[in-house]
Every structure is written in structure tokens, then in C-alpha cells.
Design a protein around this motif. Structure first.
Motif, short mmCIF file in Angstrom:
data_model
loop_
_atom_site.label_atom_id
_atom_site.label_comp_id
_atom_site.label_asym_id
_atom_site.label_seq_id
_atom_site.Cartn_x
_atom_site.Cartn_y
_atom_site.Cartn_z
N PHE A 1 17.82 55.62 37.10
CA PHE A 1 17.71 56.52 38.24
C PHE A 1 18.03 55.70 39.49
CE2 PHE A 1 15.30 58.89 41.49
CZ PHE A 1 15.79 60.17 41.26
N ASN A 2 19.15 56.03 40.12
CA ASN A 2 19.60 55.25 41.26
C ASN A 2 18.75 55.55 42.50
OD1 ASN A 2 21.17 53.51 42.80
ND2 ASN A 2 22.64 55.09 43.34
N VAL A 3 18.23 54.52 43.12
CA VAL A 3 17.39 54.71 44.31
C VAL A 3 17.84 53.85 45.48
CG1 VAL A 3 15.33 55.35 43.02
CG2 VAL A 3 15.77 52.94 43.49
N LYS A 4 18.99 53.18 45.36
CA LYS A 4 19.41 52.25 46.41
C LYS A 4 20.86 52.49 46.75
CE LYS A 4 19.11 47.35 47.65
NZ LYS A 4 18.78 45.99 47.18
N GLU A 5 21.16 52.39 48.04
CA GLU A 5 22.51 52.58 48.54
C GLU A 5 23.42 51.45 48.07
OE1 GLU A 5 25.81 53.70 51.13
OE2 GLU A 5 24.21 54.72 50.07
N GLY A 6 24.68 51.77 47.89
CA GLY A 6 25.66 50.77 47.52
C GLY A 6 26.07 50.89 46.06
N ARG A 7 26.93 49.98 45.65
CA ARG A 7 27.41 49.97 44.27
C ARG A 7 26.25 49.67 43.32
NH1 ARG A 7 32.81 50.01 43.40
NH2 ARG A 7 34.17 49.81 45.23
N GLY B 1 13.32 47.01 46.25
CA GLY B 1 14.58 47.52 46.76
C GLY B 1 14.49 48.21 48.10
N GLU B 2 13.26 48.39 48.64
CA GLU B 2 13.03 48.99 49.96
C GLU B 2 13.70 50.37 50.05
OE1 GLU B 2 14.36 46.26 52.88
OE2 GLU B 2 12.79 44.79 52.49
N THR B 3 13.22 51.28 49.24
CA THR B 3 13.74 52.64 49.26
C THR B 3 13.32 53.36 50.54
OG1 THR B 3 11.79 53.45 48.06
CG2 THR B 3 13.69 52.76 46.76
N ASP B 4 13.97 54.46 50.82
CA ASP B 4 13.74 55.20 52.06
C ASP B 4 13.80 56.70 51.79
OD1 ASP B 4 13.26 55.66 54.71
OD2 ASP B 4 15.33 55.39 55.35
N PHE B 5 12.97 57.16 50.86
CA PHE B 5 13.00 58.56 50.46
C PHE B 5 12.04 59.42 51.26
CE2 PHE B 5 15.33 56.94 46.96
CZ PHE B 5 16.00 57.99 46.38
N GLU C 1 5.96 56.91 50.36
CA GLU C 1 7.02 56.13 49.72
C GLU C 1 6.48 55.35 48.52
OE1 GLU C 1 10.98 55.41 49.51
OE2 GLU C 1 10.03 56.46 51.18
N ILE C 2 5.26 54.82 48.63
CA ILE C 2 4.67 54.08 47.51
C ILE C 2 4.42 55.02 46.34
CG2 ILE C 2 2.61 52.83 46.76
CD1 ILE C 2 2.47 51.61 49.54
N ILE C 3 3.88 56.22 46.62
CA ILE C 3 3.65 57.19 45.55
C ILE C 3 4.97 57.58 44.90
CG2 ILE C 3 2.81 59.51 45.05
CD1 ILE C 3 0.73 59.11 47.25
N ARG D 1 19.82 57.99 60.34
CA ARG D 1 20.02 58.72 59.10
C ARG D 1 19.56 57.91 57.90
NH1 ARG D 1 25.42 61.90 57.01
NH2 ARG D 1 24.25 63.41 55.78
N LYS D 2 18.94 58.57 56.95
CA LYS D 2 18.51 57.91 55.74
C LYS D 2 19.71 57.55 54.88
CE LYS D 2 13.89 59.85 55.32
NZ LYS D 2 13.21 58.57 55.15
N LYS D 3 19.59 56.45 54.17
CA LYS D 3 20.68 55.99 53.34
C LYS D 3 20.71 56.74 52.01
CE LYS D 3 19.02 51.86 53.58
NZ LYS D 3 18.81 50.42 53.32
#
Length: 581
Positions: free
Chosen positions: A374-380, A347-351, A358-360, A531-533
Motif C-alpha cells: 500500500f503506497n503511502v509516500k510520494e515519489g517512485r 516515511g512521514e506520511t501526510d494523510f 496521522e498516528i492512528i 498542498r498535501k503530497k
């Protein structure tokens, strides 16, 4: 290098949301540079009282402390009981799941303290300059802003003060030594999160009792502290409470008969801790982002019940299967964790600020996905969440079915009751999830009209600010790369190609939109990062160096700063910004 942020200034207008807009707006990454352009002398602070720390916020923190202590105390009490009864294996496993995650979290918390409390003078960090929009206005550097941050003067003037005497310098060194000794003792006693909870409550109360300038300053710091403790608690609960819950439930099912009081208390405390931490994390995350509506306490309680019942059903299904098929249960958990981790990575998260962090983080999220959504991605997220819960439902049914097939169907009525408990608990969790999305979601009812990200006054006109104001962030911004920071074209995009502006500040505390005019004057802190999503944290909640800079500039500014991420704007905006560098 000079930081170049080419978008329009982000507006933080008066009203309840004025001060929070700056705190929930931006920061830079490692090695990035920020430029803060201050407004003229006639600029005043954001009007109104701004977001206030309320009594219910304090009660929420006290409840979080109660959950924390009940979880840890019951686990230690149970471990001591196992030791006194000669059950050394159970004692070792229970104590391991308590101490190891706690040590990891305390080390991370102390590392954050060391960085936050170290003297920024001479340390590498982002270059920050502040220039007044009026010719001849004052300017400060990063070192000056740090000095202004430490001073107790309320005057916005940035002129150099008298040199500190040797007695005051000695007192300052003694105070710093006491703080270091206190923090070391607190973290050695494994109470780092307790200290952060109390500090967040103290900062929130200070924001109520102080004047306007100090009020917004303490409110910003409270947001930072709340973000820190919510991230630490999320890490600890899924490293400690989740395996502890499965272990104690497995022992209860394996031994059969009437459950003992201590294991039942331990499992209940672990379950409540998991549900509470997830809801608290989502609330603080939404409160910290100005492009999302804040989560109400009714919605937070609905999330607690949602996660409480779904995790209870999931953990009981795990315990039933593990009580009979121990080896296959281990294989199942590892396989499920690997699949979920790869799903999150895909999902290519950006935390986080770096690839390895990010991998950890994705590996920890994979552990969370073993138990709950647990939601980790932008959008619906409806389809992804529906797919996840369909998989969980099938897994719970399969695990419970395999366990039930090993029982005696004709005489073991207790087994049928446990199967019904798994099914009913999962159904209750889905029910409260529907209550949250249909009635209590910040964007409005799921089946009714929604206003995602719309924070404008309720007028019959179109939703959105004027063309020269900053709107919601683009939903496809990648993590900043070295080429992007250097201004090189990325992915075939020509330099100077206009993109949508960055973001618009939303109301902080009220769950409904509040009519307010857009404020375009005042100081602006421009950040050389996209800005991070959502649902990632804004960069300044991750990069601690920029926290210091933002707080220092905010403290020394006569008006509430407006924080803005990098965005390629019009030629006029670019020219206006380049003249302030």
C-alpha cells in the motif's frame, strides 16, 4: 487571521476536465481561512461539458455493493452455521470480526453525517470572503455562502431573498427531522456504507441529467461522497475481512478433508472484498487529484487481480502456519505489524490533519502491510515495493516451509498441493502487478516513456504551462504548522522567498491527454495550506468544514471556481491577492 495565498491562480480550462479541476484542487485545514476571489461579470463557466458520470461508473458502484453484501452475508451465514452446530468458539470469533469493525465504521460514518448536516451558521469555521475583480462587485461571507448553497435558485446573484414564511420554516424543520431519523436508522442497521454508495450513484446520475451549473455541483458532491465511502470501506475490510479470511482458512486447514461450502464462500468473499476495496480506493484517490492522471477501469481490474492473488497467497501461508504454531503465529503477526507501522511512520506520511489522527492512520496502514503493498509516500515506489515483496516472499516461504516440515512427506500429497498453491498464487499476483505497471499504469508503460503529472496538450514544445500559470505541486511540502499559518519563517527560510507555484489541473476522465487552452479567468478559491503530497488526499477531502464552504461558493458562482493552495509567488501576485482581502 486573514488567509494569505501567494501563488498564481490554478487554471481549470474548458473541455472534459473543466469542472473537475475545481473539485479536485483544494481545501483548508482546521482553523484555516480561505479567500475566494471571483472573476468579473463577463466570466463564463468552463467551456465544454466537463467530466461526466458514465454508465461504467454506475456499474462500478453496483459491483462494489454486490461485493459488500456478499462479504457480510456469507460471514453472518457462517456464524449462524457455527452456532447451530454448537461450535460456540468459532461462532463468537466469526461474529466478533463482523460486528466490531462494523460498529466502528458506522460510528465514524454517522459522525461525518452529523458534521456535514449540522447548520454551519454560528459554528466556528474558516472565514471566507468573495470579492469580484470588478470594483463594486458583490461579496459574501461564510454565512451568506451557506445560505446560497441551500437555496434552489439558479441565478448567480447573491442578493438577499424574501424571508421564509412560518409554513416553509416548519416544513424545513420536519424535513431535517426526517433526515436525522432516517440516517440514525440506517446506521443502526449497519448500512451506512450502503447509503453512501447509493448516494454517490444518485449524485453522479444527477450530474448527467441536470444543466451545466447543477451538473458540476452534483459532480463535486459525488467526488466527496466517493472519497468518504472508499475510506470507510478500506478501514472496514482490513479490520473485518482480513482477520476473517485468516481465521476461516486456518479452520479449513486444521480440520482437513473436503472443505465445507460455507467456509469456502466466506473466505472467497473476504478475499474479493479486500482486493476490490484496495483497487477502488486507489481509483477514487487518483480521480480526486488533479495532479495525477486518472486510473482507467482496465488498470483497476488489473489491480484487483494483483491484490487478489498476492493476498490469497499471503493469507494461505498465514493459515498453514497458524494451524500448527498458533502462539508463534500471534508473535509473528504482532512483530510484523510493529515493524511495518514504524516503517510507515518513518516515511512521514501526510494523510490527516492532526498528528494523532496521522498516528492512528499509520497503525491501520501497518495492518494493511501485513497482507499487501500500500503506497503511502510520494515519489517512485519501485524500490520500496520491490523490497516489500522480497520480504513477503521470504516470509511466505518460511511460514509454508515450517508448516510443511511438520507433515508426513511420503504420504501427505495434499500438503504439497497447498505449498504449490501458495507459490503459484503469489507468482500470479506479481504477474498482474507487472501487467499493471508495464501496460496499464496511468503515467504510461514502466519500460517506456512516462509522463508523470504532465497534462499539457500534446505539442512539440516543452511540457508545462506558461510561466504565469500554476504547475505541479512541490514534492516536499510539509504538513502545515501553526508558525506557517501565522506567516512566520520556518526552518531558516526568509519570508517572501519564492517557491514553485502550486499545481495544474489535469484531465478528469480520459486516460490520454486532451488538448485544451489554459483558462486564467474566473473565480479562485485560495487556501491557506500547502498542498498535501500524493498519495495523500487533498486537504478538502479530509477537512469537512471547507467542503461546505467550497460547495457553497461553487453553487453561488456563475463560473467554475479554481481552487488553489498557498504558495509564495512573485511580488506582483502577492500584491494582487492582498488587495482582495
Amino acid at each position: 487571521m486573514a488567509a494569505k495565498s501567494d501563488g498564481a491562480a490554478a487554471a481549470a480550462g474548458p473541455g472534459p476536465e473543466g469542472a473537475a479541476g475545481g473539485a479536485r484542487s483544494g481545501a483548508g485545514g482546521h482553523g484555516e481561512e480561505a479567500t475566494a476571489a471571483a472573476g468579473g461579470p463577463g466570466v463564463t463557466g468552463a467551456g465544454g461539458s466537463g467530466p461526466r458520470y458514465e454508465l461504467r461508473d454506475c456499474c462500478w458502484v453496483l459491483c462494489a455493493l454486490l461485493v459488500f453484501f456478499s462479504d457480510g452475508a456469507t460471514d453472518l451465514w457462517l456464524a449462524a452455521s457455527y452456532y447451530l452446530h454448537g461450535q460456540r468458539t468459532y461462532f463468537g470469533l466469526t461474529l466478533l470480526f463482523v460486528l466490531l469493525p462494523s460498529l466502528v465504521v458506522q460510528l465514524l460514518s454517522f459522525r461525518w453525517f452529523v458534521y456535514d448536516y449540522s447548520d454551519p451558521a454560528g459554528a466556528p469555521g474558516p472565514a471566507v470572503s468573495t470579492k469580484d475583480s470588478v470594483p463594486g462587485g458583490p461579496s459574501i461571507s461564510t454565512k451568506d455562502s451557506a445560505t446560497a448553497f441551500r437555496t434552489k435558485e439558479v441565478s448567480p446573484q447573491l442578493g438577499p431573498g424574501p424571508a421564509p414564511s412560518s409554513a416553509s420554516a416548519y416544513r424545513r424543520r420536519c424535513c431535517r427531522l426526517c433526515v436525522w431519523l432516517l440516517q440514525t436508522l440506517v446506521h443502526l442497521l449497519q448500512l451506512g456504507q450502503v447509503w453512501r454508495y447509493l448516494r454517490a450513484m444518485y449524485l453522479g446520475l444527477q450530474s448527467r441529467w441536470r444543466g451545466e451549473r447543477l451538473r458540476r455541483h452534483f459532480y463535486w458532491r459525488m467526488l466527496f461522497e466517493s472519497a468518504d465511502v472508499s475510506m470507510l470501506r478500506l478501514l472496514e475490510t482490513f479490520l473485518r475481512s482480513a482477520p476473517q479470511l485468516v481465521l476461516q482458512l486456518s479452520l479449513l486447514v486444521h480440520h482437513g478433508g473436503e472443505p465445507d461450502l460455507l467456509p469456502a464462500l466466506s473466505t472467497s468473499a473476504s478475499l474479493v472484498s479486500l482486493a476490490w476495496t484496495l483497487a477502488s480506493y486507489q481509483k477514487v484517490l487518483r480521480d480526486s487529484r488533479d495532479d495525477k492522471r486518472p486510473l482507467s477501469y482496465k488498470g483497476a481490474v488489473a489491480q484487483v487481480l494483483w491484490h487478489l492473488f498476492t493476498i490469497a497467497a499471503r493469507s494461505l501461508a498465514f493459515a498453514l502456519f497458524a494451524s500448527v504454531y498458533k502462539l508463534y503465529f500471534g508473535i509473528f503477526i504482532v512483530a510484523h505489524w510493529c515493524v511495518m507501522t514504524f516503517w510507515v511512520i518513518q516515511g512521514e506520511t501526510d494523510f490527516c490533519m492532526s498528528k494523532w489522527e496521522e498516528i492512528i492512520y499509520n497503525m491501520v496502514v501497518g495492518i494493511i502491510y501485513v497482507f499487501c503493498w500500500f503506497n503511502v509516500k510520494e515519489g517512485r515506489s519501485r524500490r520500496r515495493m520491490a523490497l516489500y515483496y522480497c520480504i513477503v516472499l521470504l516470509e511466505n516461504a518460511a511460514l509454508t516451509g515450517f508448516w510443511y516440515s511438520s507433515r508426513n512427506f511420503s504420504t501427505d500429497f495434499r500438503s504439497l498441493i497447498l505449498v504449490c498453491v501458495v507459490a503459484s498464487s503469489f507468482a500470479l499476483g506479481i504477474f498482474f502487478m507487472c501487467v499493471y505497471y508495464c501496460l496499464l499504469h496511468p503515467n504510461g508503460p514502466m519500460l517506456g516513456p512516462q509522463t508523470p503529472g504532465c497534462i499539457c496538450p500534446e505539442t512539440p514544445g516543452p511540457c508545462g504551462p506558461p510561466a504565469d500559470a500554476v504547475t505541479s505541486p512541490p514534492r516536499s511540502l510539509p504538513r502545515t504548522t501553526g508558525a506557517e499559518r501565522d506567516g512566520a519563517p520556518v526552518g531558516g527560510e526568509r519570508a517572501g522567498t519564492p517557491t514553485p507555484p502550486v499545481f495544474q489541473v489535469r484531465p478528469g476522465v480520459p486516460p490520454t491527454p486532451v488538448a485544451r487552452p489554459l483558462r486564467t479567468e474566473g473565480p479562485v478559491i485560495r487556501i491557506d495550506l500547502p498542498r498535501k503530497k500524493y498519495p495523500a488526499w487533498d486537504a478538502h477531502f479530509i477537512d469537512r468544514r471547507l467542503r461546505k464552504t467550497i460547495l457553497a461558493l461553487e453553487y453561488s458562482s456563475p463560473a467554475t471556481p479554481r481552487l488553489q493552495y498557498r504558495s509564495v509567488g512573485t511580488a506582483q501576485e502577492l500584491l494582487e491577492y492582498e488587495t482582495t482581502v
